[in-house]
Design a protein around this motif. Sequence first.
Motif, mmCIF file in Angstrom:
data_model
loop_
_atom_site.group_PDB
_atom_site.id
_atom_site.type_symbol
_atom_site.label_atom_id
_atom_site.label_comp_id
_atom_site.label_asym_id
_atom_site.label_seq_id
_atom_site.Cartn_x
_atom_site.Cartn_y
_atom_site.Cartn_z
ATOM 1 N N ILE A 28 -17.650 22.985 -8.592
ATOM 2 C CA ILE A 28 -18.663 22.747 -9.611
ATOM 3 C C ILE A 28 -19.721 23.835 -9.470
ATOM 4 C CG2 ILE A 28 -20.448 21.130 -10.418
ATOM 5 C CD1 ILE A 28 -17.594 20.148 -10.962
ATOM 6 N N ASN A 29 -20.215 24.329 -10.581
ATOM 7 C CA ASN A 29 -21.232 25.386 -10.679
ATOM 8 C C ASN A 29 -20.683 26.789 -10.455
ATOM 9 O OD1 ASN A 29 -23.296 23.508 -11.272
ATOM 10 N ND2 ASN A 29 -23.634 23.166 -9.092
ATOM 11 N N ASP A 30 -19.384 26.946 -10.174
ATOM 12 C CA ASP A 30 -18.806 28.291 -10.104
ATOM 13 C C ASP A 30 -18.970 28.971 -11.459
ATOM 14 O OD1 ASP A 30 -17.928 27.996 -7.507
ATOM 15 O OD2 ASP A 30 -15.791 27.904 -8.012
ATOM 16 N N THR A 31 -19.328 30.241 -11.434
ATOM 17 C CA THR A 31 -19.425 31.022 -12.663
ATOM 18 C C THR A 31 -18.036 31.518 -13.039
ATOM 19 O OG1 THR A 31 -21.674 31.719 -12.161
ATOM 20 C CG2 THR A 31 -20.457 33.077 -13.718
ATOM 21 N N VAL A 32 -17.720 31.433 -14.313
ATOM 22 C CA VAL A 32 -16.476 31.987 -14.839
ATOM 23 C C VAL A 32 -16.834 33.064 -15.858
ATOM 24 C CG1 VAL A 32 -15.072 29.937 -14.433
ATOM 25 C CG2 VAL A 32 -16.265 30.174 -16.607
ATOM 26 N N LYS A 33 -15.969 34.033 -15.981
ATOM 27 C CA LYS A 33 -16.173 35.137 -16.925
ATOM 28 C C LYS A 33 -15.298 34.905 -18.154
ATOM 29 C CE LYS A 33 -16.927 38.316 -13.107
ATOM 30 N NZ LYS A 33 -16.431 39.504 -12.424
ATOM 31 N N LYS A 51 -10.185 34.756 -22.969
ATOM 32 C CA LYS A 51 -9.629 34.347 -21.681
ATOM 33 C C LYS A 51 -10.755 33.930 -20.743
ATOM 34 C CE LYS A 51 -7.708 37.634 -19.301
ATOM 35 N NZ LYS A 51 -6.749 38.612 -18.714
ATOM 36 N N VAL A 52 -10.482 32.933 -19.897
ATOM 37 C CA VAL A 52 -11.423 32.456 -18.890
ATOM 38 C C VAL A 52 -10.859 32.850 -17.530
ATOM 39 C CG1 VAL A 52 -12.597 30.443 -17.921
ATOM 40 C CG2 VAL A 52 -12.032 30.493 -20.368
ATOM 41 N N ILE A 53 -11.679 33.577 -16.741
ATOM 42 C CA ILE A 53 -11.240 33.994 -15.411
ATOM 43 C C ILE A 53 -12.298 33.607 -14.378
ATOM 44 C CG2 ILE A 53 -9.846 35.903 -16.300
ATOM 45 C CD1 ILE A 53 -12.035 37.829 -15.309
ATOM 46 N N THR A 54 -11.875 33.512 -13.140
ATOM 47 C CA THR A 54 -12.800 33.219 -12.039
ATOM 48 C C THR A 54 -13.620 34.464 -11.724
ATOM 49 O OG1 THR A 54 -11.302 33.940 -10.288
ATOM 50 C CG2 THR A 54 -11.120 31.628 -11.015
ATOM 51 N N GLY A 55 -14.601 34.297 -10.862
ATOM 52 C CA GLY A 55 -15.384 35.440 -10.396
ATOM 53 C C GLY A 55 -14.541 36.458 -9.660
ATOM 54 N N ASN A 56 -13.388 36.026 -9.133
ATOM 55 C CA ASN A 56 -12.466 36.930 -8.425
ATOM 56 C C ASN A 56 -11.406 37.515 -9.338
ATOM 57 O OD1 ASN A 56 -13.768 36.410 -5.992
ATOM 58 N ND2 ASN A 56 -12.470 34.661 -5.556
ATOM 59 N N GLY A 57 -11.485 37.216 -10.638
ATOM 60 C CA GLY A 57 -10.535 37.782 -11.592
ATOM 61 C C GLY A 57 -9.262 36.992 -11.786
ATOM 62 N N GLU A 58 -9.188 35.784 -11.238
ATOM 63 C CA GLU A 58 -7.995 34.946 -11.415
ATOM 64 C C GLU A 58 -8.033 34.269 -12.782
ATOM 65 O OE1 GLU A 58 -5.416 34.353 -9.368
ATOM 66 O OE2 GLU A 58 -6.116 35.343 -7.554
ATOM 67 N N LYS A 59 -6.967 34.378 -13.520
ATOM 68 C CA LYS A 59 -6.889 33.754 -14.844
ATOM 69 C C LYS A 59 -6.815 32.236 -14.722
ATOM 70 C CE LYS A 59 -3.911 33.453 -18.889
ATOM 71 N NZ LYS A 59 -2.681 33.972 -19.521
ATOM 72 N N LEU A 60 -7.694 31.551 -15.491
ATOM 73 C CA LEU A 60 -7.666 30.095 -15.547
ATOM 74 C C LEU A 60 -7.031 29.594 -16.839
ATOM 75 C CD1 LEU A 60 -11.258 29.317 -14.225
ATOM 76 C CD2 LEU A 60 -9.099 29.188 -12.972
#
Length: 100
Positions: A34-39, A54-63
């Motif tokens: 919870i509260n993780d930023t997504v790009k 597209k929604v990705i994690t801060g580490n660039g992993e595709k969600l």
Amino acid sequence: MLPNPKLGTAMGIFYIAGTQHVSNMSELFPTLKINDTVKLIREKENPYDAKAVKVITGNGEKLGYIPRNFNHFPAFMMDNEEILLGEIRKLQWEQERFSI
């Protein structure tokens, strides 16, 4: 996504579409908080949706993707050079989808 001063204006709360097509989701999901930023990344060349975001994690992993019925305004903003971020507000993985 909800209002958060560090992120700016909220555009809505929605689930992430397409998570069932992310091959490593069962390993990735437990690492999300919870509260993780997504790009949010505009995908103009997406063969399935011309307005794809597209929604990705801060580490660039595709969600996954912003659902098609919500992506027109974010796509328009991104096509006009806006940078958009999101924040995970709820983690609930049901029927191969989860909510942010």
